[in-house]
Design a protein around this motif. Structure first.
Motif, short mmCIF file in Angstrom:
data_model
loop_
_atom_site.label_atom_id
_atom_site.label_comp_id
_atom_site.label_asym_id
_atom_site.label_seq_id
_atom_site.Cartn_x
_atom_site.Cartn_y
_atom_site.Cartn_z
N GLY A 31 0.79 -1.23 0.00
CA GLY A 31 0.00 0.00 0.00
C GLY A 31 0.82 1.27 0.00
O GLY A 31 0.28 2.37 0.04
N VAL A 32 2.15 1.14 -0.05
CA VAL A 32 3.04 2.29 -0.08
C VAL A 32 3.80 2.31 -1.41
O VAL A 32 3.71 3.26 -2.18
CB VAL A 32 4.04 2.26 1.11
CG1 VAL A 32 5.02 3.41 1.03
CG2 VAL A 32 3.29 2.29 2.43
N ILE A 37 -4.20 -5.21 -7.45
CA ILE A 37 -4.52 -5.09 -8.87
C ILE A 37 -5.61 -4.05 -9.14
O ILE A 37 -5.51 -3.26 -10.08
CB ILE A 37 -4.91 -6.47 -9.46
CG1 ILE A 37 -5.13 -6.38 -10.98
CG2 ILE A 37 -6.13 -7.04 -8.82
CD1 ILE A 37 -3.89 -6.22 -11.77
N LEU A 38 -6.66 -4.01 -8.32
CA LEU A 38 -7.74 -3.05 -8.57
C LEU A 38 -7.27 -1.61 -8.40
O LEU A 38 -7.65 -0.73 -9.19
CB LEU A 38 -8.92 -3.34 -7.65
CG LEU A 38 -9.67 -4.64 -7.95
CD1 LEU A 38 -10.77 -4.88 -6.92
CD2 LEU A 38 -10.23 -4.65 -9.35
N THR A 39 -6.44 -1.35 -7.41
CA THR A 39 -5.91 -0.01 -7.21
C THR A 39 -5.04 0.39 -8.40
O THR A 39 -5.15 1.50 -8.91
CB THR A 39 -5.09 0.06 -5.90
OG1 THR A 39 -5.94 -0.28 -4.82
CG2 THR A 39 -4.51 1.45 -5.69
N ASN A 40 -4.18 -0.53 -8.83
CA ASN A 40 -3.31 -0.22 -9.97
C ASN A 40 -4.11 0.05 -11.24
O ASN A 40 -3.80 0.97 -12.00
CB ASN A 40 -2.33 -1.37 -10.21
CG ASN A 40 -1.16 -1.34 -9.27
OD1 ASN A 40 -0.79 -0.30 -8.74
ND2 ASN A 40 -0.57 -2.50 -9.04
N LEU A 41 -5.15 -0.74 -11.48
CA LEU A 41 -5.97 -0.52 -12.68
C LEU A 41 -6.70 0.81 -12.61
O LEU A 41 -6.77 1.54 -13.60
CB LEU A 41 -6.97 -1.66 -12.87
CG LEU A 41 -6.40 -2.96 -13.40
CD1 LEU A 41 -7.43 -4.06 -13.34
CD2 LEU A 41 -5.88 -2.79 -14.82
N ALA A 42 -7.24 1.14 -11.44
CA ALA A 42 -7.94 2.42 -11.29
C ALA A 42 -7.00 3.59 -11.53
O ALA A 42 -7.36 4.57 -12.21
CB ALA A 42 -8.58 2.52 -9.91
N ARG A 43 -5.80 3.51 -11.02
CA ARG A 43 -4.83 4.60 -11.18
C ARG A 43 -4.27 4.69 -12.59
O ARG A 43 -3.80 5.74 -13.00
CB ARG A 43 -3.69 4.43 -10.18
CG ARG A 43 -4.13 4.69 -8.77
CD ARG A 43 -3.00 4.54 -7.81
NE ARG A 43 -3.42 4.92 -6.47
CZ ARG A 43 -2.70 4.76 -5.40
NH1 ARG A 43 -1.49 4.23 -5.48
NH2 ARG A 43 -3.15 5.13 -4.22
N SER A 44 -4.33 3.58 -13.33
CA SER A 44 -3.78 3.59 -14.69
C SER A 44 -4.66 4.35 -15.67
O SER A 44 -4.21 4.76 -16.73
CB SER A 44 -3.59 2.15 -15.20
OG SER A 44 -4.85 1.58 -15.52
N GLY A 45 -5.95 4.50 -15.33
CA GLY A 45 -6.87 5.17 -16.24
C GLY A 45 -7.38 4.27 -17.34
O GLY A 45 -8.01 4.73 -18.28
#
Length: 106
Positions: A31-32, A37-45
Motif C-alpha cells: 500500500g506504499v 490489482i484493482l488499485t493499480n488498474l484504477a490509477r492507470s486510467g
C-alpha cells in the motif's frame, strides 16, 4: 532487451519446465510502494467499453497451447503483465485450468 539478450534465440527457447524450479513467493502489496490489482488498474486510467471486442486472441492453430503452457510451464503468461491480463482459472467443469484473457485490463 529480449532481442539482444539471448542472441538469435527466442525467449521461448530458454523456457524450462516448471518442475525444475521452486515457486516464487511474492510479497503482498504494502500500500506504499506496491498496490493491489484493482488499485493499480484504477490509477492507470484504463477504460474500455463493456462490449468492446477483445484485441487479444489466441490463433485457432494454437488453441491447445494454453493447456501445454499451464501443465508443463505453470503458465508463465500469467506473469507477463501486472494487470492480470492473462490468468488461469479453474474450469467450470472442474479439474483443469483454463486461460482467461482479461482484455479489459489491457
Amino acid at each position: 532487451w529480449t532481442f539482444s539478450k539471448h542472441g538469435k534465440n527466442r525467449d521461448c527457447d530458454a523456457t524450462k519446465p516448471a518442475d525444475k524450479f521452486e515457486p516464487i513467493q511474492y510479497p503482498k502489496p504494502d500500500g506504499v510502494l506496491s498496490f493491489d490489482i484493482l488499485t493499480n488498474l484504477a490509477r492507470s486510467g484504463t477504460n474500455h467499453e463493456g462490449d468492446q471486442p477483445s484485441h487479444l486472441k489466441i490463433k485457432p492453430d494454437l488453441a491447445d497451447t494454453p493447456k501445454l503452457s499451464i501443465t508443463k510451464y505453470a503458465g508463465p503468461e500469467q506473469r507477463f503483465c501486472p494487470a492480470k491480463v492473462y490468468e488461469y482459472v479453474e474450469s467450470e467443469s472442474g479439474g483443469e485450468k483454463e486461460l482467461v484473457i482479461n482484455a479489459q485490463n489491457c
